[in-house]
Scaffold this motif. Structure first.
Motif, PDB file in Angstrom:
ATOM      1  N   GLU A   1       0.816  -1.216   0.000  1.00  0.00           N
ATOM      2  CA  GLU A   1       0.000   0.000   0.000  1.00  0.00           C
ATOM      3  C   GLU A   1       0.853   1.270   0.000  1.00  0.00           C
ATOM      4  O   GLU A   1       0.354   2.360  -0.291  1.00  0.00           O
ATOM      5  CB  GLU A   1      -0.979   0.009   1.200  1.00  0.00           C
ATOM      6  CG  GLU A   1      -0.323   0.121   2.563  1.00  0.00           C
ATOM      7  CD  GLU A   1       0.157  -1.200   3.171  1.00  0.00           C
ATOM      8  OE1 GLU A   1       0.653  -1.159   4.304  1.00  0.00           O
ATOM      9  OE2 GLU A   1       0.060  -2.241   2.508  1.00  0.00           O
ATOM     10  N   VAL A   2       2.125   1.166   0.306  1.00  0.00           N
ATOM     11  CA  VAL A   2       3.013   2.328   0.366  1.00  0.00           C
ATOM     12  C   VAL A   2       3.613   2.647  -1.008  1.00  0.00           C
ATOM     13  O   VAL A   2       4.042   3.774  -1.248  1.00  0.00           O
ATOM     14  CB  VAL A   2       4.136   2.081   1.412  1.00  0.00           C
ATOM     15  CG1 VAL A   2       5.147   3.201   1.431  1.00  0.00           C
ATOM     16  CG2 VAL A   2       3.536   1.888   2.782  1.00  0.00           C
ATOM     17  N   VAL A   3       3.611   1.684  -1.930  1.00  0.00           N
ATOM     18  CA  VAL A   3       4.229   1.875  -3.246  1.00  0.00           C
ATOM     19  C   VAL A   3       3.565   3.049  -3.962  1.00  0.00           C
ATOM     20  O   VAL A   3       2.350   3.142  -4.038  1.00  0.00           O
ATOM     21  CB  VAL A   3       4.120   0.591  -4.108  1.00  0.00           C
ATOM     22  CG1 VAL A   3       4.651   0.834  -5.513  1.00  0.00           C
ATOM     23  CG2 VAL A   3       4.875  -0.541  -3.440  1.00  0.00           C
ATOM     24  N   GLY A   4       4.388   3.957  -4.442  1.00  0.00           N
ATOM     25  CA  GLY A   4       3.895   5.129  -5.162  1.00  0.00           C
ATOM     26  C   GLY A   4       3.655   6.345  -4.290  1.00  0.00           C
ATOM     27  O   GLY A   4       3.339   7.420  -4.809  1.00  0.00           O
ATOM     28  N   ASN A   5       3.794   6.220  -2.984  1.00  0.00           N
ATOM     29  CA  ASN A   5       3.615   7.373  -2.099  1.00  0.00           C
ATOM     30  C   ASN A   5       4.756   8.363  -2.278  1.00  0.00           C
ATOM     31  O   ASN A   5       5.850   8.011  -2.714  1.00  0.00           O
ATOM     32  CB  ASN A   5       3.551   6.939  -0.631  1.00  0.00           C
ATOM     33  CG  ASN A   5       2.252   6.261  -0.279  1.00  0.00           C
ATOM     34  OD1 ASN A   5       1.411   6.004  -1.139  1.00  0.00           O
ATOM     35  ND2 ASN A   5       2.078   5.950   0.987  1.00  0.00           N
ATOM     36  N   ASP A   6       4.509   9.606  -1.899  1.00  0.00           N
ATOM     37  CA  ASP A   6       5.540  10.635  -1.959  1.00  0.00           C
ATOM     38  C   ASP A   6       6.651  10.316  -0.965  1.00  0.00           C
ATOM     39  O   ASP A   6       6.413   9.707   0.077  1.00  0.00           O
ATOM     40  CB  ASP A   6       4.955  12.003  -1.623  1.00  0.00           C
ATOM     41  CG  ASP A   6       4.043  12.521  -2.722  1.00  0.00           C
ATOM     42  OD1 ASP A   6       4.203  12.092  -3.881  1.00  0.00           O
ATOM     43  OD2 ASP A   6       3.180  13.352  -2.417  1.00  0.00           O
ATOM     44  N   TYR A   7       7.857  10.750  -1.300  1.00  0.00           N
ATOM     45  CA  TYR A   7       9.001  10.535  -0.407  1.00  0.00           C
ATOM     46  C   TYR A   7       9.887  11.765  -0.430  1.00  0.00           C
ATOM     47  O   TYR A   7       9.785  12.609  -1.315  1.00  0.00           O
ATOM     48  CB  TYR A   7       9.792   9.287  -0.811  1.00  0.00           C
ATOM     49  CG  TYR A   7      10.459   9.399  -2.158  1.00  0.00           C
ATOM     50  CD1 TYR A   7      11.764   9.874  -2.264  1.00  0.00           C
ATOM     51  CD2 TYR A   7       9.793   9.045  -3.323  1.00  0.00           C
ATOM     52  CE1 TYR A   7      12.373   9.992  -3.489  1.00  0.00           C
ATOM     53  CE2 TYR A   7      10.388   9.157  -4.549  1.00  0.00           C
ATOM     54  CZ  TYR A   7      11.677   9.629  -4.635  1.00  0.00           C
ATOM     55  OH  TYR A   7      12.279   9.767  -5.856  1.00  0.00           O
ATOM     56  N   LEU A   8      10.748  11.852   0.579  1.00  0.00           N
ATOM     57  CA  LEU A   8      11.671  12.968   0.694  1.00  0.00           C
ATOM     58  C   LEU A   8      12.984  12.458   1.259  1.00  0.00           C
ATOM     59  O   LEU A   8      12.992  11.769   2.287  1.00  0.00           O
ATOM     60  CB  LEU A   8      11.090  14.039   1.625  1.00  0.00           C
ATOM     61  CG  LEU A   8      11.956  15.258   1.916  1.00  0.00           C
ATOM     62  CD1 LEU A   8      12.178  16.069   0.632  1.00  0.00           C
ATOM     63  CD2 LEU A   8      11.317  16.121   2.969  1.00  0.00           C
ATOM     64  N   VAL A   9      14.088  12.751   0.581  1.00  0.00           N
ATOM     65  CA  VAL A   9      15.408  12.409   1.094  1.00  0.00           C
ATOM     66  C   VAL A   9      15.771  13.496   2.096  1.00  0.00           C
ATOM     67  O   VAL A   9      15.941  14.655   1.743  1.00  0.00           O
ATOM     68  CB  VAL A   9      16.452  12.320  -0.034  1.00  0.00           C
ATOM     69  CG1 VAL A   9      17.810  11.913   0.517  1.00  0.00           C
ATOM     70  CG2 VAL A   9      16.006  11.346  -1.113  1.00  0.00           C
ATOM     71  N   LEU A  10      15.851  13.105   3.384  1.00  0.00           N
ATOM     72  CA  LEU A  10      16.052  14.070   4.464  1.00  0.00           C
ATOM     73  C   LEU A  10      17.501  14.471   4.657  1.00  0.00           C
ATOM     74  O   LEU A  10      17.805  15.601   5.004  1.00  0.00           O
ATOM     75  CB  LEU A  10      15.525  13.496   5.777  1.00  0.00           C
ATOM     76  CG  LEU A  10      14.039  13.179   5.836  1.00  0.00           C
ATOM     77  CD1 LEU A  10      13.703  12.492   7.142  1.00  0.00           C
ATOM     78  CD2 LEU A  10      13.235  14.445   5.672  1.00  0.00           C
ATOM     79  N   GLY A  11      18.411  13.513   4.498  1.00  0.00           N
ATOM     80  CA  GLY A  11      19.819  13.789   4.758  1.00  0.00           C
ATOM     81  C   GLY A  11      20.604  12.496   4.784  1.00  0.00           C
ATOM     82  O   GLY A  11      20.171  11.470   4.247  1.00  0.00           O
ATOM     83  N   THR A  12      21.757  12.535   5.436  1.00  0.00           N
ATOM     84  CA  THR A  12      22.631  11.367   5.520  1.00  0.00           C
ATOM     85  C   THR A  12      22.829  10.978   6.982  1.00  0.00           C
ATOM     86  O   THR A  12      22.654  11.790   7.880  1.00  0.00           O
ATOM     87  CB  THR A  12      24.003  11.658   4.884  1.00  0.00           C
ATOM     88  OG1 THR A  12      24.640  12.716   5.600  1.00  0.00           O
ATOM     89  CG2 THR A  12      23.869  12.033   3.422  1.00  0.00           C
ATOM     90  N   LEU A  13      23.216   9.736   7.159  1.00  0.00           N
ATOM     91  CA  LEU A  13      23.549   9.230   8.489  1.00  0.00           C
ATOM     92  C   LEU A  13      25.035   8.919   8.544  1.00  0.00           C
ATOM     93  O   LEU A  13      25.658   8.623   7.523  1.00  0.00           O
ATOM     94  CB  LEU A  13      22.787   7.934   8.784  1.00  0.00           C
ATOM     95  CG  LEU A  13      21.289   8.006   8.961  1.00  0.00           C
ATOM     96  CD1 LEU A  13      20.724   6.600   9.121  1.00  0.00           C
ATOM     97  CD2 LEU A  13      20.939   8.833  10.175  1.00  0.00           C
ATOM     98  N   ASP A  14      25.601   8.964   9.733  1.00  0.00           N
ATOM     99  CA  ASP A  14      26.952   8.472   9.916  1.00  0.00           C
ATOM    100  C   ASP A  14      26.918   6.956   9.778  1.00  0.00           C
ATOM    101  O   ASP A  14      25.941   6.305  10.157  1.00  0.00           O
ATOM    102  CB  ASP A  14      27.486   8.856  11.300  1.00  0.00           C
ATOM    103  CG  ASP A  14      27.730  10.344  11.422  1.00  0.00           C
ATOM    104  OD1 ASP A  14      28.202  10.944  10.434  1.00  0.00           O
ATOM    105  OD2 ASP A  14      27.461  10.900  12.498  1.00  0.00           O
ATOM    106  N   LYS A  15      27.997   6.373   9.264  1.00  0.00           N
ATOM    107  CA  LYS A  15      28.008   4.920   9.060  1.00  0.00           C
ATOM    108  C   LYS A  15      27.853   4.125  10.361  1.00  0.00           C
ATOM    109  O   LYS A  15      27.150   3.122  10.377  1.00  0.00           O
ATOM    110  CB  LYS A  15      29.252   4.491   8.289  1.00  0.00           C
ATOM    111  CG  LYS A  15      29.138   4.896   6.837  1.00  0.00           C
ATOM    112  CD  LYS A  15      30.197   4.284   5.986  1.00  0.00           C
ATOM    113  CE  LYS A  15      29.999   4.755   4.548  1.00  0.00           C
ATOM    114  NZ  LYS A  15      30.932   4.162   3.638  1.00  0.00           N
TER     115      LYS A  15
END
Length: 154
Positions: free
Chosen positions: A94-108
């Motif tokens: 049900e989530v396929v096709g929903n809007d998304y936003l790349v927020l940032g990066t994480l430390d490894k």
């Protein structure tokens, strides 16, 4: 003294912002050269934090293009969407096709910890690096027919 408008930004992550970010929507352009300084782009593999509507958070280790001169990070939208579609088709269709936003990066180290155990939203935000700036580039140029010259010849 001149009045200056100050740009107010909201910082979601608790770590200092990193990178200028471009989500590349062009499938036919892979940016082997930086669109700003024309230097050769490097590859950088790092965990991206992605928010998918309505309330899903996903950290994905992705190889992106990176220009160290401009501090520009480029992720390809078609690759990202292909992964999200295949992942959520199996997990939550049900989530396929929903809007998304790349927020940032994480430390490894934070990303590795997240793969080993479940983290709360507060813990994720503690290790999140927002982007300094999100930029867009428009494709311009190329061959364009000059109708004015064409009508003058007739």
């Amino acid at each position: 003294m001149a009045n200056r408008k100050t740009k107010t930004t909201f910082q979601l992550g608790k770590q200092p912002p990193r990178y200028r970010f471009f989500l590349n929507p062009y499938e036919d352009m892979r940016f082997t050269k930086c669109p700003q300084c024309d230097n050769k782009m490097h590859q950088l593999k790092l965990p991206l934090m992605i928010h998918i509507d309505p309330v899903h958070m996903l950290s994905l280790t992705k190889t992106c293009r990176y220009c160290p001169h401009c501090d520009l990070l480029i992720a390809h939208q078609d690759d990202l969407e292909h992964f999200l579609a295949s992942f959520f088709t199996e997990q939550q269709p049900e989530v396929v096709g929903n809007d998304y936003l790349v927020l940032g990066t994480l430390d490894k180290p934070a990303w590795k910890l997240r793969t080993q155990q479940q983290m709360t939203m507060e813990e994720m935000l503690e290790s999140l690096h927002d982007f300094k700036e999100v930029v867009t580039f428009k494709v311009t140029g190329g061959w364009v027919r000059d109708d004015a010259k064409l009508s003058a010849k007739k």
